[in-house]
Design an enzyme around this catalytic site. Structure first.
Site, PDB file in Angstrom:
ATOM      1  N   LYS A 199       0.851  -1.200   0.000  1.00 41.32           N
ATOM      2  CA  LYS A 199       0.000   0.000   0.000  1.00 41.32           C
ATOM      3  C   LYS A 199       0.882   1.243   0.000  1.00 41.32           C
ATOM      4  CE  LYS A 199      -2.690   1.345   3.683  1.00 41.32           C
ATOM      5  NZ  LYS A 199      -3.872   1.168   4.547  1.00 41.32           N
ATOM      6  N   GLY A 232     -10.720   4.257   1.523  1.00 41.48           N
ATOM      7  CA  GLY A 232      -9.750   4.419   0.439  1.00 41.48           C
ATOM      8  C   GLY A 232      -8.921   3.142   0.254  1.00 41.48           C
TER       9      GLY A 232
HETATM   10  C1  R5P Z   1      -4.098   1.233   8.280  1.00 40.18           C
HETATM   11  O1  R5P Z   1      -2.992   0.809   8.554  1.00 40.18           O
HETATM   12  C2  R5P Z   1      -5.353   0.562   8.730  1.00 40.18           C
HETATM   13  O2  R5P Z   1      -5.158  -0.782   8.998  1.00 40.18           O
HETATM   14  C3  R5P Z   1      -6.451   0.719   7.705  1.00 40.18           C
HETATM   15  O3  R5P Z   1      -6.052   0.110   6.497  1.00 40.18           O
HETATM   16  C4  R5P Z   1      -6.733   2.161   7.442  1.00 40.18           C
HETATM   17  O4  R5P Z   1      -6.791   2.908   8.619  1.00 40.18           O
HETATM   18  C5  R5P Z   1      -8.031   2.312   6.696  1.00 40.18           C
HETATM   19  O5  R5P Z   1      -8.221   3.647   6.411  1.00 40.18           O
HETATM   20  P1  R5P Z   1      -9.006   4.099   5.120  1.00 40.18           P
HETATM   21  O6  R5P Z   1     -10.297   3.324   5.136  1.00 40.18           O
HETATM   22  O7  R5P Z   1      -9.219   5.573   5.308  1.00 40.18           O
HETATM   23  O8  R5P Z   1      -8.163   3.783   3.946  1.00 40.18           O
END
Ligand code: R5P
Length: 307
Positions: A199, A232
């Site tokens: 990511k 996202g």
């Molecule tokens: C990040 O490390 C978390 O595990 C989630 O992937 C993240 O916080 C999700 O955030 P969003 O839905 O805004 O992409």
């Protein structure tokens, strides 16, 4: 024994009361004219063990209520205070990304301890290493088994002909490196392989899916994460999975923060089912047909017996 709940957690506390012998404790929670918070425990709890259900979800007043409630119980002479926080907010800021940042997760943990908590029960912390700086003895519950079991039913089919999908037709997918351990936990229950993605986060709340490691072609991909905030991460991962030929996509995440564009993004994305838990209360506007909410009250109630 009494259970007290902050304003945001009243409904969840009712669910706990239904499955335990705890009694709902009477409280006064008010706002002064200038907006300051007032909390008073209206029960005699001297030398008693008490349970407090609270959340530090935004707005920050939720945290203030929780801290004052812990303090009110302590000052009223409670012998042992167990705080139930199904979602430990600010948990993502548990390490420095840029110099000068606040370690918000540590600040939250320190505040809860300073207010007088003797034990903390929470579900799926953002990272297990956060336990290192939570100085209050903690019971860290995992919701992945509940979610995995719920997914198993969907994968096997809703009709009376219960056609079991073979494990090799299913793959658990971690949308980032941090979710690999979680994916392994799901894979154990569903007895299948895992895949994971890289990511890229150019700035907070913006995510791009990078390289995908593992085989998802013509498979049912189960994307797992600890939380969905703006969605996202999930919609980018879904796009990447579709590109790679996944046949069907199911999502599972413990904490449905669902802020900003999340609900619209998830509705539009080619996801068949989304499983989340009830650790975060969702207003009706954030509920939609493919979102399934898995209850955690029994999981938490079992943990209460260990306090
Ligand atoms: C990040 O490390 C978390 O595990 C989630 O992937 C993240 O916080 C999700 O955030 P969003 O839905 O805004 O992409």
């Amino acid at each position: 024994m009494f259970i007290f709940a902050t304003s945001a957690c009243q409904n969840f506390a009712k669910k706990i009361v239904k499955v335990t012998k705890l009694r709902p404790g009477r409280l006064e929670i008010k706002r002064f004219s200038d907006g300051e918070v007032y909390v008073r425990v209206a029960e005699d709890i001297k030398k008693q063990k008490v349970f407090i259900m609270g959340s530090n979800l935004p707005p920050a007043e939720n945290l203030v209520e929780l801290l004052f409630l812990i303090n009110a119980c302590k000052e009223s002479g409670a012998s042992f205070i167990t705080v139930l926080m199904p979602y430990f907010g600010y948990g993502r800021a548990d390490h420095w990304v840029k110099p000068g940042e606040a370690l918000s997760a540590k600040v939250m943990a320190d505040l809860i301890k300073a207010a007088g908590a003797n034990k903390l029960i929470t579900v799926d912390l953002h990272s297990p290493q956060a336990k290192g700086f939570i100085k209050t003895p903690i019971i860290h519950l995992r919701a992945q088994e509940l979610l995995a079991k719920a997914i198993k039913i969907i994968i096997r089919g809703r009709t009376s002909i219960r056609k079991e999908v073979r494990p090799r037709e299913v793959v658990i997918v971690a949308p980032d490196h941090g979710a690999i351990l979680l994916a392994k936990g799901f894979a154990k229950v569903l007895r299948c392989q895992i895949a994971w993605m890289e990511k890229i986060r150019p700035r907070p709340n913006v995510a791009y899916a990078g390289a995908l490691h593992g085989d998802v072609k013509d498979k049912t991909a189960v994307l797992v994460d600890d939380m969905i905030d703006t969605a996202g991460t999930i919609v980018e991962a879904v796009r990447r999975l579709k590109e790679a030929g996944a046949k069907k996509i199911i999502v599972a995440a413990t904490h449905p923060i669902l802020s900003g564009p999340a609900v619209e993004r998830l509705k539009k994305a080619p996801i068949s089912d989304i499983f989340v838990t009830d650790t975060i209360p969702l207003p009706p506007a954030k509920k939609f047909s493919k979102l399934h909410i898995v209850p955690t009250a029994l999981l938490i109630a079992k943990a209460l017996k260990r306090t």
